[in-house]
Design a protein around this motif. Sequence first.
Motif, PDB file in Angstrom:
ATOM      1  N   VAL A 305      -0.005   1.278 -33.558  1.00 53.82           N
ATOM      2  CA  VAL A 305      -1.293   1.903 -33.910  1.00 53.82           C
ATOM      3  C   VAL A 305      -2.115   2.158 -32.654  1.00 53.82           C
ATOM      4  CG1 VAL A 305      -1.337   0.845 -36.191  1.00 53.82           C
ATOM      5  CG2 VAL A 305      -2.443  -0.313 -34.271  1.00 53.82           C
ATOM      6  N   ASN A 306      -3.094   3.047 -32.784  1.00 57.59           N
ATOM      7  CA  ASN A 306      -3.935   3.415 -31.635  1.00 57.59           C
ATOM      8  C   ASN A 306      -4.676   2.209 -31.085  1.00 57.59           C
ATOM      9  OD1 ASN A 306      -3.078   5.939 -32.076  1.00 57.59           O
ATOM     10  ND2 ASN A 306      -4.892   6.615 -33.152  1.00 57.59           N
ATOM     11  N   GLY A 309      -2.130  -0.176 -26.775  1.00 52.63           N
ATOM     12  CA  GLY A 309      -1.598  -0.071 -25.412  1.00 52.63           C
ATOM     13  C   GLY A 309      -0.290   0.694 -25.354  1.00 52.63           C
ATOM     14  N   THR A 311       0.357   4.049 -24.984  1.00 51.08           N
ATOM     15  CA  THR A 311       0.463   5.037 -23.899  1.00 51.08           C
ATOM     16  C   THR A 311       0.601   4.348 -22.550  1.00 51.08           C
ATOM     17  OG1 THR A 311      -1.092   6.310 -25.231  1.00 51.08           O
ATOM     18  CG2 THR A 311      -0.612   7.145 -23.042  1.00 51.08           C
ATOM     19  N   THR A 312      -0.185   3.309 -22.374  1.00 50.93           N
ATOM     20  CA  THR A 312      -0.110   2.524 -21.131  1.00 50.93           C
ATOM     21  C   THR A 312       1.288   1.951 -20.976  1.00 50.93           C
ATOM     22  OG1 THR A 312      -2.420   1.939 -21.479  1.00 50.93           O
ATOM     23  CG2 THR A 312      -1.201   0.616 -19.888  1.00 50.93           C
ATOM     24  N   ARG A 337      -3.195  13.421 -32.255  1.00 58.07           N
ATOM     25  CA  ARG A 337      -4.458  13.548 -31.524  1.00 58.07           C
ATOM     26  C   ARG A 337      -4.179  14.208 -30.182  1.00 58.07           C
ATOM     27  NH1 ARG A 337      -7.315   9.519 -29.810  1.00 58.07           N
ATOM     28  NH2 ARG A 337      -5.442   8.500 -29.058  1.00 58.07           N
ATOM     29  N   GLN A 343      -3.410  11.841 -22.584  1.00 59.58           N
ATOM     30  CA  GLN A 343      -3.303  10.522 -21.967  1.00 59.58           C
ATOM     31  C   GLN A 343      -1.890  10.230 -21.475  1.00 59.58           C
ATOM     32  OE1 GLN A 343      -4.669   7.521 -24.516  1.00 59.58           O
ATOM     33  NE2 GLN A 343      -5.159   6.193 -22.809  1.00 59.58           N
ATOM     34  N   THR A 451       1.408  -6.611 -25.730  1.00 62.60           N
ATOM     35  CA  THR A 451       0.502  -6.204 -24.643  1.00 62.60           C
ATOM     36  C   THR A 451      -0.738  -7.108 -24.603  1.00 62.60           C
ATOM     37  OG1 THR A 451      -0.740  -4.735 -26.106  1.00 62.60           O
ATOM     38  CG2 THR A 451       1.161  -3.778 -24.947  1.00 62.60           C
ATOM     39  N   ASP A 454      -3.045 -10.758 -20.800  1.00 55.96           N
ATOM     40  CA  ASP A 454      -3.998 -11.220 -19.772  1.00 55.96           C
ATOM     41  C   ASP A 454      -5.382 -11.363 -20.377  1.00 55.96           C
ATOM     42  OD1 ASP A 454      -5.335  -8.188 -18.735  1.00 55.96           O
ATOM     43  OD2 ASP A 454      -3.696  -8.385 -20.145  1.00 55.96           O
ATOM     44  N   GLY A 479      -1.919  -6.671 -18.242  1.00 62.80           N
ATOM     45  CA  GLY A 479      -2.905  -6.021 -17.371  1.00 62.80           C
ATOM     46  C   GLY A 479      -2.861  -4.520 -17.550  1.00 62.80           C
TER      47      GLY A 479
HETATM   48  N1  LIG Z   1      -6.192  -6.036 -20.362  1.00 60.94           N
HETATM   49  C1  LIG Z   1      -5.225  -5.199 -20.778  1.00 60.94           C
HETATM   50  N2  LIG Z   1      -5.554  -3.968 -21.252  1.00 60.94           N
HETATM   51  C2  LIG Z   1      -4.543  -3.169 -21.650  1.00 60.94           C
HETATM   52  C3  LIG Z   1      -3.173  -3.558 -21.588  1.00 60.94           C
HETATM   53  N3  LIG Z   1      -2.420  -2.522 -22.080  1.00 60.94           N
HETATM   54  C4  LIG Z   1      -3.298  -1.532 -22.413  1.00 60.94           C
HETATM   55  N4  LIG Z   1      -4.562  -1.919 -22.141  1.00 60.94           N
HETATM   56  C5  LIG Z   1      -5.812  -1.174 -22.382  1.00 60.94           C
HETATM   57  O1  LIG Z   1      -5.946  -0.963 -23.763  1.00 60.94           O
HETATM   58  C6  LIG Z   1      -6.619   0.280 -23.985  1.00 60.94           C
HETATM   59  C7  LIG Z   1      -5.769   1.139 -24.917  1.00 60.94           C
HETATM   60  O2  LIG Z   1      -4.557   1.443 -24.213  1.00 60.94           O
HETATM   61  P1  LIG Z   1      -3.750   2.770 -24.605  1.00 60.94           P
HETATM   62  O3  LIG Z   1      -2.471   2.762 -23.864  1.00 60.94           O
HETATM   63  O4  LIG Z   1      -4.619   3.946 -24.504  1.00 60.94           O
HETATM   64  O5  LIG Z   1      -3.518   2.475 -26.140  1.00 60.94           O
HETATM   65  P2  LIG Z   1      -2.820   3.426 -27.190  1.00 60.94           P
HETATM   66  O6  LIG Z   1      -2.039   2.540 -28.072  1.00 60.94           O
HETATM   67  O7  LIG Z   1      -2.119   4.533 -26.513  1.00 60.94           O
HETATM   68  O8  LIG Z   1      -4.072   3.941 -27.982  1.00 60.94           O
HETATM   69  P3  LIG Z   1      -4.621   5.400 -28.039  1.00 60.94           P
HETATM   70  O9  LIG Z   1      -4.881   5.772 -26.622  1.00 60.94           O
HETATM   71  O10 LIG Z   1      -5.861   5.274 -28.871  1.00 60.94           O
HETATM   72  O11 LIG Z   1      -3.526   6.203 -28.671  1.00 60.94           O
HETATM   73  C8  LIG Z   1      -6.786   0.937 -22.610  1.00 60.94           C
HETATM   74  O12 LIG Z   1      -8.087   0.655 -22.148  1.00 60.94           O
HETATM   75  C9  LIG Z   1      -5.771   0.196 -21.746  1.00 60.94           C
HETATM   76  O13 LIG Z   1      -6.144   0.134 -20.385  1.00 60.94           O
HETATM   77  C10 LIG Z   1      -2.882  -4.887 -21.081  1.00 60.94           C
HETATM   78  O14 LIG Z   1      -1.739  -5.350 -21.006  1.00 60.94           O
HETATM   79  N5  LIG Z   1      -3.936  -5.645 -20.695  1.00 60.94           N
END
Ligand SMILES: Nc1nc2c(ncn2[C@@H]2O[C@H](COP(=O)(O)OP(=O)(O)OP(=O)(O)O)[C@@H](O)[C@H]2O)c(=O)[nH]1
Length: 500
Positions: A305-306, A309, A311-312, A337, A343, A451, A454, A479
């Motif tokens: 889900v969104n 993390g 995309t990261t 989206r 992203q 994810t 940290d 992180g």
């Molecule tokens: N502290 C921390 N933040 C994280 C980690 N992985 C992701 N984030 C943060 O979590 C937030 C969401 O990360 P995204 O990768 O955008 O998450 P997503 O699942 O793709 O969500 P959408 O962008 O809404 O589709 C961002 O601010 C990232 O920097 C992690 O391991 N540690």
Amino acid sequence: MFNWFRRQTGTPSQPEEQKQTPEQAPPEAQPTDTESTKEEPSLTQDEYLNWAKTAFANIQKRKAQQAQAPSESTETVVEGETVTVESAAETTAPIATSSTPTVEIPETEAAAPKPETSAPSPAPAWMRKSDRLEILKETAIETPAPKAKQKPVAPPVAPTETADLPFDEEFVWSARVLAAQGRKPEDISSEEISWLKRLRQGLGKTRRSLVNQLKAIVGQGPLNRDAVMEIEALLLQADVGLEATDYIISTLQNRLREEALPPEGAIEYLKTILRDILDRPLKNLGDPAFAPEKDILNIWLLTGVNGVGKTTTIGKLAHLAQKSGYSCLIAAADTFRAAAVEQVKVWGERSGTPVIANPGKNTDPAAVVYDGIAAAQSRNIDLLLVDTAGRLQNKKNLMEELAKIRRIIDKKAADAKVESLLVLDATLGQNGLRQAQVFAEVAKLSGVVLTKLDGTAKGGVAFAVAQQLNLPIRFIGAGEGIEDLRPFSSYEFVEALLNG
Ligand SMILES: Nc1nc2c(ncn2[C@@H]2O[C@H](COP(=O)(O)OP(=O)(O)OP(=O)(O)O)[C@@H](O)[C@H]2O)c(=O)[nH]1
């Protein structure tokens, strides 16, 4: 090239047939005396310390050598400025796809350079030596190194030393964890040490509360009713979940009924129970390591889900794969989206990975996957990472979308090795587990990426996912940086959780 996916982890293995776990070992075969309950340390304290010192000396020596190594530098001109580029690679540009033939998305007004699949290039020397690199890293998205005329030089064989590590208590702890897994001091890199330090910091809060209270409870022989309730409360607070908590307590209780273990012995035995929970989902799989297979196309579908993390994680995985010697491509198939596609492209640039995306609105994700596979096949790519949807709101649509993507893959790349990873935010605790249950019903998951370890994560959800869903944890993120994801090791995770 250090292959992170094939890093040696796990307690020094007795031969598989001898390896017994608490639940497997028949009662009479279980160790009877305190000594044999503990994991026999293969080294004494002094030997561990010497091991750590040797590892530290090796890292320092490699760092000095890498600093003086005559760089295969080349002069090149970038935007009118002559710079020395260490080992640059062709830059890559995100490539559009559409129902019409693939078109490029120019990165800037000027036409984007012809995209080439390539390993990401390290920053040019003029950036590396100054703190400009640090400032840039802090404030901007790194753009791939400027296009250079020379082919990239072969990456260094020894692991590259990136961090300036003090020889402190955390270094010794990290070295001990690596030594206990049978590693040699000469092949330890500063990256591995700094990763273990981050993992231990991330689980520090949970560890301090668990270990101190557990030692006070388990030191008096078989657990009485109060002790059981106290341990139950501790494990539930750590997000371990009811099922795994019940299993842990009953297994520990059985052991303590046979013999009163001293606190340290009981903690060591608890570690074996926890490792057994985490390793059990791997038991019936051929290769416990989770790595792209060479000489075929590997397709990893990332879902979740969104906000968890996802995309990261895709950016981090692309970076880790390329650092480990695999060519990589990303398909931005979470088209629900537009922002999600944008992203993914940002992470593609950060990790120097081409992105297959479609600028159209509400594009059919399967079309993007189709183009991604076509591009991966035409370039002989090792690993195609697919960012798929993560909307749980409508399970039926999600299921249909994932099923359609699987059909496209079966048609377009029948011999590809397909894995499906669920990205879970460890700070969500039991809510994350409920998410995992829903995804596990609709997608054939190969495992989970945990994810945000940290952050405020307590870490217990790893045991709940393994015990209740029989899903292995494959990677953990600790992180927001591109280096903050590593393959999961149950040994390292349990040590970071219980070895104070
Ligand atoms: N502290 C921390 N933040 C994280 C980690 N992985 C992701 N984030 C943060 O979590 C937030 C969401 O990360 P995204 O990768 O955008 O998450 P997503 O699942 O793709 O969500 P959408 O962008 O809404 O589709 C961002 O601010 C990232 O920097 C992690 O391991 N540690």
